[in-house]
Design an enzyme around this catalytic site. Sequence first.
Site, PDB file in Angstrom:
ATOM      1  N   PHE A 278       0.830  -1.195   0.000  1.00 15.21           N
ATOM      2  CA  PHE A 278       0.000   0.000   0.000  1.00 15.21           C
ATOM      3  C   PHE A 278       0.871   1.255   0.000  1.00 15.21           C
ATOM      4  O   PHE A 278       0.495   2.282  -0.575  1.00 15.21           O
ATOM      5  CB  PHE A 278      -0.942  -0.005   1.211  1.00 15.21           C
ATOM      6  CG  PHE A 278      -1.985   1.075   1.147  1.00 15.21           C
ATOM      7  CD1 PHE A 278      -2.935   1.076   0.144  1.00 15.21           C
ATOM      8  CD2 PHE A 278      -2.010   2.092   2.083  1.00 15.21           C
ATOM      9  CE1 PHE A 278      -3.895   2.074   0.063  1.00 15.21           C
ATOM     10  CE2 PHE A 278      -2.967   3.090   2.017  1.00 15.21           C
ATOM     11  CZ  PHE A 278      -3.913   3.084   1.012  1.00 15.21           C
ATOM     12  N   TYR A 279       2.026   1.183   0.644  1.00 15.67           N
ATOM     13  CA  TYR A 279       2.975   2.303   0.582  1.00 15.67           C
ATOM     14  C   TYR A 279       3.296   2.649  -0.866  1.00 15.67           C
ATOM     15  O   TYR A 279       3.193   3.797  -1.296  1.00 15.67           O
ATOM     16  CB  TYR A 279       4.262   1.946   1.331  1.00 15.67           C
ATOM     17  CG  TYR A 279       5.433   2.824   0.983  1.00 15.67           C
ATOM     18  CD1 TYR A 279       5.460   4.171   1.352  1.00 15.67           C
ATOM     19  CD2 TYR A 279       6.524   2.311   0.267  1.00 15.67           C
ATOM     20  CE1 TYR A 279       6.530   4.984   1.026  1.00 15.67           C
ATOM     21  CE2 TYR A 279       7.600   3.116  -0.062  1.00 15.67           C
ATOM     22  CZ  TYR A 279       7.600   4.452   0.316  1.00 15.67           C
ATOM     23  OH  TYR A 279       8.662   5.264  -0.019  1.00 15.67           O
ATOM     24  N   ALA A 280       3.684   1.633  -1.648  1.00 18.88           N
ATOM     25  CA  ALA A 280       4.029   1.862  -3.052  1.00 18.88           C
ATOM     26  C   ALA A 280       2.827   2.381  -3.830  1.00 18.88           C
ATOM     27  O   ALA A 280       2.952   3.252  -4.699  1.00 18.88           O
ATOM     28  CB  ALA A 280       4.548   0.568  -3.674  1.00 18.88           C
TER      29      ALA A 280
ATOM     30  N   THR B  77       0.362   4.233  -2.727  1.00 20.62           N
ATOM     31  CA  THR B  77       0.127   5.655  -2.442  1.00 20.62           C
ATOM     32  C   THR B  77       1.140   6.529  -3.165  1.00 20.62           C
ATOM     33  O   THR B  77       0.800   7.609  -3.660  1.00 20.62           O
ATOM     34  CB  THR B  77       0.170   5.958  -0.933  1.00 20.62           C
ATOM     35  OG1 THR B  77       1.470   5.645  -0.395  1.00 20.62           O
ATOM     36  CG2 THR B  77      -0.899   5.185  -0.185  1.00 20.62           C
TER      37      THR B  77
END
Length: 345
Positions: A155-157, A159
Amino acid sequence: MVMQKTVLVTGAAGFIGYHLCRRLIDDGFRVVGIDNLSDYYDVALKRRRQAMLLQSPGFSIVTDSIETPGVMMALFEEHRPDFVIHLAAQAGVRYSIENPRAYLESNVIGTFEILEAARAYPPQHMLLASTSSAYGANTDMPYRETMRADHQMSFYAATKKSTESMAHSYAHLFGLPVTMFRFFTVYGPWGRPDMALFKFTRAILEGEPIDVYNYGDMKRDFTYIDDLVQAIRLLMDAVPQRPEDGAVPESDSLSPVAPHRVVNIGNSNAVQLTDFIAAIEEATDCGAKRNLMPMQAGDVPATWADASLLRSLTGYSPTTDVKEGVARFVDWYRDYYGTPQGGVR
């Protein structure tokens, strides 16, 4: 008389932000920072970085979150920055599994607030941090900016890739020149305690085991902090322009419809994790106890940058060897934490 130019840096008390602000101050810019001093990692380390920056009369900082409505608009209105370098973000692949909302708020909503402020008070150039994690499931390496990047693994990537698309839309709609840079595993003195080099160095010096994921079969394009800062500084002057005829060279990631470009910043050298650990052992003069573990969810086995676009735009390529960079970090770590020299083999 030449007017002093202003650079607004978000995440100014962070690892990269601290080093970049120091460089900009040394280069004669007036630097305005913002940082919320989040407790994601040791706040004392952030305060120490900030205190050193505040020793310069050319630096000021606001303690607040970029996603707070109106904060960025007020900063832009007051300071009218010539350049904006957006580094503030909730970082970390593994933490995004535990607390995804923090990534939505800081990375997506925070970037939206910055784009809206830039729409109202346009700077000469906006440079926004993305990540090599944006390449996601791609296995064709080295990574090139012109590759499709549709399958993010965390999810970091996701965003960060979203912010690239958001910035492109604002570049197209409002003519805002934007450079997105994708970092590749940045390391060095004053680094983040959640990163592998920091955790490994601490554990090795204390005689504790280190967690080695994917049983050590990992490769990373380790990029030394000074090389990264030099690349960002040079990219400030490489302002993208929308091509009049929509024609873009095959090797360039410039948008055909907007002054928007994506640029890799990496060392162009994939280093095996076991070799990275060996460099820490050599620098600390201590042997590592390895706790071999499977791959973590959201992680990727390898990253490797093709940095030829950076070189063509700036004439610069990162060059610091991992052994040299790791040794500099270990020297800083010992000095900062008062750790004795040497250890147990």
